[in-house]
Design a protein around this motif. Structure first.
Motif, PDB file in Angstrom:
ATOM      1  N   VAL A 477      36.415  49.516  33.975  1.00  0.00           N
ATOM      2  CA  VAL A 477      35.762  49.492  35.293  1.00  0.00           C
ATOM      3  C   VAL A 477      36.023  48.159  35.987  1.00  0.00           C
ATOM      4  CG1 VAL A 477      33.547  49.576  36.502  1.00  0.00           C
ATOM      5  CG2 VAL A 477      33.991  51.140  34.592  1.00  0.00           C
ATOM      6  N   ASN A 478      35.892  47.064  35.241  1.00  0.00           N
ATOM      7  CA  ASN A 478      36.082  45.733  35.826  1.00  0.00           C
ATOM      8  C   ASN A 478      37.525  45.472  36.237  1.00  0.00           C
ATOM      9  OD1 ASN A 478      33.426  45.062  35.604  1.00  0.00           O
ATOM     10  ND2 ASN A 478      33.640  43.884  33.710  1.00  0.00           N
ATOM     11  N   LEU A 479      38.470  46.143  35.577  1.00  0.00           N
ATOM     12  CA  LEU A 479      39.879  45.934  35.889  1.00  0.00           C
ATOM     13  C   LEU A 479      40.170  46.216  37.353  1.00  0.00           C
ATOM     14  CD1 LEU A 479      42.823  45.395  35.088  1.00  0.00           C
ATOM     15  CD2 LEU A 479      43.004  47.809  34.440  1.00  0.00           C
ATOM     16  N   ARG A 480      39.609  47.277  37.880  1.00  0.00           N
ATOM     17  CA  ARG A 480      39.855  47.638  39.289  1.00  0.00           C
ATOM     18  C   ARG A 480      39.396  46.523  40.227  1.00  0.00           C
ATOM     19  NH1 ARG A 480      40.933  52.150  42.171  1.00  0.00           N
ATOM     20  NH2 ARG A 480      40.988  53.369  40.246  1.00  0.00           N
ATOM     21  N   TYR A 481      38.250  45.924  39.929  1.00  0.00           N
ATOM     22  CA  TYR A 481      37.739  44.851  40.793  1.00  0.00           C
ATOM     23  C   TYR A 481      38.593  43.589  40.668  1.00  0.00           C
ATOM     24  CZ  TYR A 481      33.684  47.865  41.289  1.00  0.00           C
ATOM     25  OH  TYR A 481      32.868  48.936  41.566  1.00  0.00           O
ATOM     26  N   GLN A 482      39.068  43.300  39.458  1.00  0.00           N
ATOM     27  CA  GLN A 482      39.949  42.143  39.293  1.00  0.00           C
ATOM     28  C   GLN A 482      41.243  42.327  40.081  1.00  0.00           C
ATOM     29  OE1 GLN A 482      40.820  40.674  35.405  1.00  0.00           O
ATOM     30  NE2 GLN A 482      38.661  40.423  34.803  1.00  0.00           N
ATOM     31  N   LEU A 483      41.773  43.540  40.082  1.00  0.00           N
ATOM     32  CA  LEU A 483      43.005  43.818  40.817  1.00  0.00           C
ATOM     33  C   LEU A 483      42.800  43.676  42.323  1.00  0.00           C
ATOM     34  CD1 LEU A 483      44.254  46.926  38.780  1.00  0.00           C
ATOM     35  CD2 LEU A 483      45.055  44.567  38.612  1.00  0.00           C
ATOM     36  N   GLN A 484      41.632  44.061  42.799  1.00  0.00           N
ATOM     37  CA  GLN A 484      41.327  43.907  44.229  1.00  0.00           C
ATOM     38  C   GLN A 484      41.222  42.432  44.598  1.00  0.00           C
ATOM     39  OE1 GLN A 484      37.719  46.173  44.624  1.00  0.00           O
ATOM     40  NE2 GLN A 484      38.785  48.163  44.722  1.00  0.00           N
ATOM     41  N   HIS A 485      40.626  41.643  43.704  1.00  0.00           N
ATOM     42  CA  HIS A 485      40.471  40.214  43.979  1.00  0.00           C
ATOM     43  C   HIS A 485      41.803  39.471  43.963  1.00  0.00           C
ATOM     44  CE1 HIS A 485      36.146  39.603  44.303  1.00  0.00           C
ATOM     45  NE2 HIS A 485      35.970  40.476  43.318  1.00  0.00           N
ATOM     46  N   ILE A 486      42.706  39.865  43.062  1.00  0.00           N
ATOM     47  CA  ILE A 486      43.977  39.143  42.953  1.00  0.00           C
ATOM     48  C   ILE A 486      44.780  39.267  44.233  1.00  0.00           C
ATOM     49  CG2 ILE A 486      45.281  41.066  41.943  1.00  0.00           C
ATOM     50  CD1 ILE A 486      45.693  37.370  41.017  1.00  0.00           C
ATOM     51  N   ILE A 487      44.697  40.420  44.892  1.00  0.00           N
ATOM     52  CA  ILE A 487      45.430  40.611  46.147  1.00  0.00           C
ATOM     53  C   ILE A 487      44.870  39.704  47.231  1.00  0.00           C
ATOM     54  CG2 ILE A 487      45.999  42.282  47.948  1.00  0.00           C
ATOM     55  CD1 ILE A 487      45.984  44.445  45.840  1.00  0.00           C
ATOM     56  N   LEU A 488      43.539  39.561  47.275  1.00  0.00           N
ATOM     57  CA  LEU A 488      42.917  38.680  48.262  1.00  0.00           C
ATOM     58  C   LEU A 488      43.190  37.212  47.943  1.00  0.00           C
ATOM     59  CD1 LEU A 488      39.460  40.483  48.675  1.00  0.00           C
ATOM     60  CD2 LEU A 488      41.437  40.580  50.213  1.00  0.00           C
ATOM     61  N   ASP A 489      43.164  36.852  46.652  1.00  0.00           N
ATOM     62  CA  ASP A 489      43.407  35.456  46.267  1.00  0.00           C
ATOM     63  C   ASP A 489      44.847  35.034  46.496  1.00  0.00           C
ATOM     64  OD1 ASP A 489      40.840  34.988  45.603  1.00  0.00           O
ATOM     65  OD2 ASP A 489      41.113  34.974  43.428  1.00  0.00           O
ATOM     66  N   ALA A 490      45.745  35.992  46.512  1.00  0.00           N
ATOM     67  CA  ALA A 490      47.155  35.671  46.722  1.00  0.00           C
ATOM     68  C   ALA A 490      47.377  35.002  48.069  1.00  0.00           C
ATOM     69  CB  ALA A 490      48.011  36.935  46.623  1.00  0.00           C
ATOM     70  N   VAL A 491      46.510  35.315  49.034  1.00  0.00           N
ATOM     71  CA  VAL A 491      46.614  34.695  50.358  1.00  0.00           C
ATOM     72  C   VAL A 491      46.198  33.226  50.294  1.00  0.00           C
ATOM     73  CG1 VAL A 491      45.829  34.811  52.751  1.00  0.00           C
ATOM     74  CG2 VAL A 491      46.136  36.921  51.429  1.00  0.00           C
ATOM     75  N   SER A 492      45.240  32.917  49.414  1.00  0.00           N
ATOM     76  CA  SER A 492      44.722  31.550  49.308  1.00  0.00           C
ATOM     77  C   SER A 492      45.587  30.660  48.431  1.00  0.00           C
ATOM     78  CB  SER A 492      43.289  31.579  48.740  1.00  0.00           C
ATOM     79  OG  SER A 492      42.455  32.401  49.549  1.00  0.00           O
ATOM     80  N   TYR A 493      46.196  31.244  47.410  1.00  0.00           N
ATOM     81  CA  TYR A 493      47.014  30.473  46.473  1.00  0.00           C
ATOM     82  C   TYR A 493      48.493  30.754  46.732  1.00  0.00           C
ATOM     83  CZ  TYR A 493      42.749  29.659  43.755  1.00  0.00           C
ATOM     84  OH  TYR A 493      41.501  29.275  43.354  1.00  0.00           O
ATOM     85  N   SER A 494      49.203  29.731  47.156  1.00  0.00           N
ATOM     86  CA  SER A 494      50.635  29.908  47.428  1.00  0.00           C
ATOM     87  C   SER A 494      51.405  30.241  46.159  1.00  0.00           C
ATOM     88  CB  SER A 494      51.214  28.640  48.068  1.00  0.00           C
ATOM     89  OG  SER A 494      51.018  27.517  47.209  1.00  0.00           O
ATOM     90  N   ASP A 495      50.891  29.743  45.012  1.00  0.00           N
ATOM     91  CA  ASP A 495      51.562  30.022  43.740  1.00  0.00           C
ATOM     92  C   ASP A 495      51.444  31.489  43.346  1.00  0.00           C
ATOM     93  OD1 ASP A 495      52.390  27.416  43.376  1.00  0.00           O
ATOM     94  OD2 ASP A 495      50.539  26.835  42.377  1.00  0.00           O
ATOM     95  N   LEU A 496      50.465  32.190  43.908  1.00  0.00           N
ATOM     96  CA  LEU A 496      50.285  33.608  43.604  1.00  0.00           C
ATOM     97  C   LEU A 496      50.881  34.510  44.672  1.00  0.00           C
ATOM     98  CD1 LEU A 496      46.565  33.660  42.368  1.00  0.00           C
ATOM     99  CD2 LEU A 496      48.614  33.852  40.965  1.00  0.00           C
ATOM    100  N   GLU A 497      51.313  33.937  45.762  1.00  0.00           N
ATOM    101  CA  GLU A 497      51.753  34.745  46.902  1.00  0.00           C
ATOM    102  C   GLU A 497      53.231  35.095  46.829  1.00  0.00           C
ATOM    103  OE1 GLU A 497      51.608  34.637  51.801  1.00  0.00           O
ATOM    104  OE2 GLU A 497      51.139  32.856  50.628  1.00  0.00           O
ATOM    105  N   ASN A 498      54.083  34.118  46.696  1.00  0.00           N
ATOM    106  CA  ASN A 498      55.530  34.337  46.775  1.00  0.00           C
ATOM    107  C   ASN A 498      56.121  34.581  45.385  1.00  0.00           C
ATOM    108  OD1 ASN A 498      55.518  33.852  49.609  1.00  0.00           O
ATOM    109  ND2 ASN A 498      55.444  31.642  49.192  1.00  0.00           N
ATOM    110  N   LEU A 499      55.782  35.729  44.818  1.00  0.00           N
ATOM    111  CA  LEU A 499      56.267  36.104  43.501  1.00  0.00           C
ATOM    112  C   LEU A 499      57.156  37.346  43.621  1.00  0.00           C
ATOM    113  CD1 LEU A 499      52.918  35.702  41.513  1.00  0.00           C
ATOM    114  CD2 LEU A 499      54.737  34.018  41.783  1.00  0.00           C
ATOM    115  N   SER A 500      58.115  37.466  42.707  1.00  0.00           N
ATOM    116  CA  SER A 500      59.050  38.595  42.806  1.00  0.00           C
ATOM    117  C   SER A 500      59.133  39.438  41.550  1.00  0.00           C
ATOM    118  CB  SER A 500      60.461  38.079  43.149  1.00  0.00           C
ATOM    119  OG  SER A 500      60.895  37.142  42.177  1.00  0.00           O
TER     120      SER A 500
END
Length: 574
Positions: A477-500
């Motif tokens: 159940v918690n996995l879904r919420y973590q996945l939603q947060h990672i997408i939002l945090d990617a905007v704040s953290y440049s290290d998480l944004e430009n990944l391939s």
């Protein structure tokens, strides 16, 4: 007693009384003959001070007070020098052992008889050498275990699936690895490996239902392309003829040298008339390359090499026809020349090049030591699309001429389109197994283009369907919420944004310190990493055996062979 005098140095350091008069008085009894004091040169004190026992005792006293000359310090200094010398010898021995190991060279010659003057080592060195090798391997083993690289190579009496399973179980047990933790297994396409009921992968799945089997992509592609070509008779004949031509040219160093000379003259002439572009790396002479059934990319390389050396090859064949050393060689050269200059051979030569230049990218990518699942999947799909486009383009032209059975129609429809259709069928058949669902769902973790393909629903399905035992109900159940947060945090953290790639995402979680916050996502990524896309590393291990264990070293024991292979294969770590 207050009226007794002693010599402190003699009292402490004289082991036995001296023969000199009065010596015992200053060491044991004590001096009390005071009448003998202050009597000039006969003074008892002066006589005692001038004696050699007293001087020896004083020297011993000064040595005791001089800490730099203390036996413990002297011993330590000598021990440190010895340690440095021993370490120097050990380092030199390790380097001398490491160098031939990294090169795959022998430690000894093939002839070690006592009479041999150029004998490499003797029997007394052998055990020492093995001991040092073991020391190096203990260090390397720790590194290799951490790097999850080459573990072991095991000799088996047969290649049945049950025998292979027992051998693998034994290796895993030696490294304290629990079989129930296996989450991925990959082999080639042999029946004893991939058999649905009694294959090695099936036996492992009985003990661990989550040890998902992935048929090596490189082997599947190779089998698909080889099978497709062999089913088209003219293509099968073409590769047989190609092999025949190259064998004639490469079987003799004389012919090979002539080929190089002719090609060099050709390049010089083209450069003189400005038909070639000059520059660094341009206009290499090259050579003819043989075809290997176990490496499909070699077919493409072989075709390209013949096209590059076509004129030079024809000229050398004509020379052999005229001046061959035997009638057999002249006849073979004549057959090869007539084959090369035939319309059908030249046409198929360029047709197969056109097809294989598309599949070559996928062949090369799947032979890499490490391959990303997402990239491999995309390469398979794009290869199929490009082949299909190539077919569609040729099919349109064939459709307009369907009422006229011409040579062009025959070669386009009956050969060119048939080859493509066979390859598409094989690619679809071999890459459409049930495991493809697991791999397809795994691509949902791709963070490329700011998580454009990142699919939360598919990732949750992946965990629910394929890894239910690795997550409890609360974590699912918690996995879904973590996945939603990672997408939002990617905007704040440049290290998480430009990944391939997925691997970059896993590394970024650790680098940014978010691995604890997104520990469930990290766990999913680690599980996906266990899925083997290609067994290229295993294939390289087999190739290393041929380098290390040669005919002259056929008596090498299994344990010593493994020690050499660990260092040779993982020489960067060693």
């Amino acid at each position: 007693m207050n009226d007794v005098a002693y010599c402190l140095s003699c009292y402490l350091f004289s082991n036995k009384p001296s023969a000199e008069a009065g010596s015992v008085d200053f060491t044991r009894k004590g001096f009390r003959a005071w009448k003998k004091v202050n009597v000039g040169k006969n003074c008892a004190f002066l006589i005692h001070l001038g004696g050699s026992p007293h001087n020896n005792a004083m020297k011993a006293c000064f040595d005791l007070l001089n800490q730099s000359r203390n036996i413990r310090n002297i011993f330590n200094v000598q021990s440190y020098d010895q340690i440095k010398q021993i370490r120097l010898r050990l380092r030199s021995s390790i380097k001398s052992i490491s160098w031939p190991t990294f090169q795959g060279c022998a430690f000894r010659g093939h002839d070690e008889t006592p009479q041999l003057k150029n004998r490499v080592i003797d029997e007394s060195c052998d055990e020492s050498q093995r001991e040092q090798m073991t020391i190096v391997l203990r260090f390397v083993d720790k590194m290799v275990t951490y790097k999850n690289d080459f573990f072991d190579i095991v000799h088996v009496k047969d290649t049945t699936s049950i025998t292979l399973k027992k051998a693998i179980f034994g290796v895993l047990s030696q490294h304290n690895l629990d079989v129930s933790n296996i989450r991925g297994q990959g082999y080639d396409g042999a029946s004893n490996m991939r058999g649905e009921w009694n294959g090695l992968q099936a036996l492992f799945l009985k003990d661990c239902s989550y040890a998902y089997y992935v048929h090596c992509f490189a082997h599947r592609l190779q089998l698909a392309l080889v099978a497709a070509s062999r089913e088209v008779i003219v293509v099968h004949q073409f590769f047989s003829k190609l092999t025949f031509i190259i064998n004639i040219m490469c079987s003799s160093s004389k012919y090979h040298n002539e080929l190089q000379v002719v090609k060099s003259d050709e390049l010089e002439h083209l450069l003189e008339i400005d038909e070639l572009i000059t520059g660094k790396g341009e206009n290499q002479i090259g050579t003819l390359k043989r075809v290997g059934d176990t490496c499909w990319s070699s077919h493409f390389s072989s075709i390209c090499s013949l096209i590059n050396m076509y004129n030079a090859t024809c000229m050398v064949l004509l020379k052999i026809i005229d001046n061959g050393s035997s009638s057999l060689k002249r006849v073979d050269a004549n057959v090869a020349y007539n084959t090369m200059t035939s319309f059908e051979f030249i046409l198929i030569l360029y047709m197969t090049k056109e097809i294989m230049r598309i599949t070559d990218c996928l062949c090369q990518a799947l032979q890499l030591k490490s391959q990303d699942i997402v990239n491999a999947m995309q390469l398979v799909h794009t290869t199929e699309e490009l082949i299909q486009k190539l077919r569609d383009a040729r099919e349109v032209r064939a459709h307009h001429q369907r009422d006229h059975i011409t040579f062009e129609h025959h070669y386009r429809v009956n050969i060119f389109l048939t080859i493509i259709d066979k390859q598409l069928q094989e690619l679809n058949r071999r890459f459409s197994e049930q495991t493809m669902e697991l791999l397809t769902l795994s691509t949902s973790l791709d963070p490329k283009d700011v998580y454009k393909i990142f699919n939360i629903d598919n990732i949750c399905i992946l965990v629910q369907k394929f890894y239910p035992m690795d997550f409890n109900e609360h974590e699912k159940v918690n996995l879904r919420y973590q996945l939603q947060h990672i997408i939002l945090d990617a905007v704040s953290y440049s290290d998480l944004e430009n990944l391939s790639t997925i691997s970059e995402l896993g590394a970024a979680l650790t680098k940014t310190g978010n691995v604890n916050a997104y520990y469930l996502l990290d766990r999913v990524i680690r599980l996906i990493f266990t899925l083997p896309v290609s067994t290229a590393t295993t294939e390289r291990s087999f190739s290393a055996i041929k380098i290390i264990k040669t005919r002259l070293r056929s008596k090498m024991e299994d344990e010593f062979l493994v020690d050499n292979m660990v260092i040779y294969i993982d020489k960067e770590i060693a």
